[in-house]
Design a protein around this motif. Structure first.
Motif, short mmCIF file in Angstrom:
data_model
loop_
_atom_site.label_atom_id
_atom_site.label_comp_id
_atom_site.label_asym_id
_atom_site.label_seq_id
_atom_site.Cartn_x
_atom_site.Cartn_y
_atom_site.Cartn_z
N ALA A 88 3.11 -2.49 -2.02
CA ALA A 88 3.75 -1.36 -1.36
C ALA A 88 4.57 -0.53 -2.34
CB ALA A 88 4.64 -1.85 -0.22
N VAL A 89 5.29 -1.19 -3.24
CA VAL A 89 6.09 -0.48 -4.24
C VAL A 89 5.17 0.29 -5.20
CG1 VAL A 89 7.64 -0.78 -6.21
CG2 VAL A 89 8.09 -2.00 -4.07
N LEU A 90 4.07 -0.32 -5.61
CA LEU A 90 3.12 0.37 -6.51
C LEU A 90 2.50 1.60 -5.85
CD1 LEU A 90 1.35 -2.64 -8.26
CD2 LEU A 90 2.89 -0.96 -9.30
N VAL A 91 2.10 1.46 -4.59
CA VAL A 91 1.53 2.60 -3.88
C VAL A 91 2.58 3.71 -3.76
CG1 VAL A 91 0.66 3.40 -1.63
CG2 VAL A 91 -0.19 1.28 -2.61
N VAL A 144 2.97 5.03 2.58
CA VAL A 144 2.44 3.84 1.91
C VAL A 144 1.28 3.25 2.71
CG1 VAL A 144 3.03 1.49 1.18
CG2 VAL A 144 4.64 3.35 0.80
N PHE A 145 1.35 3.37 4.03
CA PHE A 145 0.34 2.78 4.90
C PHE A 145 -0.57 3.83 5.50
CE2 PHE A 145 3.95 -0.17 5.08
CZ PHE A 145 3.33 -1.30 4.60
N PHE A 146 -1.80 3.43 5.78
CA PHE A 146 -2.79 4.25 6.45
C PHE A 146 -3.12 3.54 7.76
CE2 PHE A 146 -7.35 4.71 7.39
CZ PHE A 146 -7.43 6.06 7.55
N SER A 147 -3.08 4.26 8.86
CA SER A 147 -3.42 3.64 10.14
C SER A 147 -4.56 4.41 10.79
CB SER A 147 -2.21 3.59 11.07
OG SER A 147 -1.78 4.88 11.38
N VAL A 190 -3.95 -1.13 10.32
CA VAL A 190 -2.97 -0.65 9.35
C VAL A 190 -3.30 -1.28 8.01
CG1 VAL A 190 -0.53 -0.51 8.73
CG2 VAL A 190 -1.20 -0.43 11.14
N LYS A 191 -3.42 -0.44 6.97
CA LYS A 191 -3.69 -0.95 5.63
C LYS A 191 -2.97 -0.10 4.60
CE LYS A 191 -8.20 1.32 5.52
NZ LYS A 191 -9.62 1.11 5.34
N PHE A 192 -2.92 -0.60 3.38
CA PHE A 192 -2.29 0.17 2.32
C PHE A 192 -3.13 1.38 1.99
CE2 PHE A 192 -0.46 -4.05 1.40
CZ PHE A 192 0.88 -3.70 1.45
N ARG A 193 -2.47 2.50 1.75
CA ARG A 193 -3.17 3.72 1.40
C ARG A 193 -3.63 3.61 -0.05
NH1 ARG A 193 -1.54 8.92 -0.53
NH2 ARG A 193 0.55 8.12 -0.77
N THR A 194 -4.89 3.93 -0.31
CA THR A 194 -5.42 3.83 -1.67
C THR A 194 -5.95 5.16 -2.19
OG1 THR A 194 -7.55 3.12 -0.79
CG2 THR A 194 -6.01 1.39 -1.45
N LEU A 195 -5.95 6.19 -1.36
CA LEU A 195 -6.39 7.52 -1.78
C LEU A 195 -5.22 8.49 -1.73
CD1 LEU A 195 -9.73 7.79 0.21
CD2 LEU A 195 -9.48 7.35 -2.21
N ARG A 196 -5.41 9.65 -2.34
CA ARG A 196 -4.39 10.68 -2.21
C ARG A 196 -4.21 11.04 -0.75
NH1 ARG A 196 -7.14 14.66 -6.04
NH2 ARG A 196 -7.27 15.69 -4.04
#
Length: 84
Positions: free
Chosen positions: A39-42, A50-53, A67-73
């Motif tokens: 979460a801190v890195l994202v 930070v999260f994508f739902s 709910v997952k960590f966002r990995t795209l812009r």
């Protein structure tokens, strides 16, 4: 041949649900620090959120929120070209 009627039974027996909860509680100290680092890195690399739902359909077409960590812009879908 006898026909089976579909009933509205729970998909998961209560013992399995209890086992899942126990395993989560026991293993939480292992994976929570990893999730915090991610979460801190994202946050540092991509910014907020930070999260994508997303709402998806689950068992029996029942909607649930994933709910997952966002990995795209944040605006990646607006910047991409449509697929033909």
């Amino acid at each position: 041949m006898a026909e089976r009627k579909l009933t509205n039974q729970r998909a998961c027996p209560s013992w399995k649900r209890a086992l899942d909860l126990c395993l989560v509680l026991v293993t939480a100290p292992l994976w929570l620090p990893v999730f915090l680092i991610i979460a801190v890195l994202v946050l540092l690399l991509l910014g907020r959120p930070v999260f994508f739902s997303q709402t998806r359909l689950g068992l029996g077409a029942k909607p649930f929120t994933l709910v997952k960590f966002r990995t795209l812009r944040h605006d990646a879908d607006a910047q991409s070209t449509p697929l033909d």
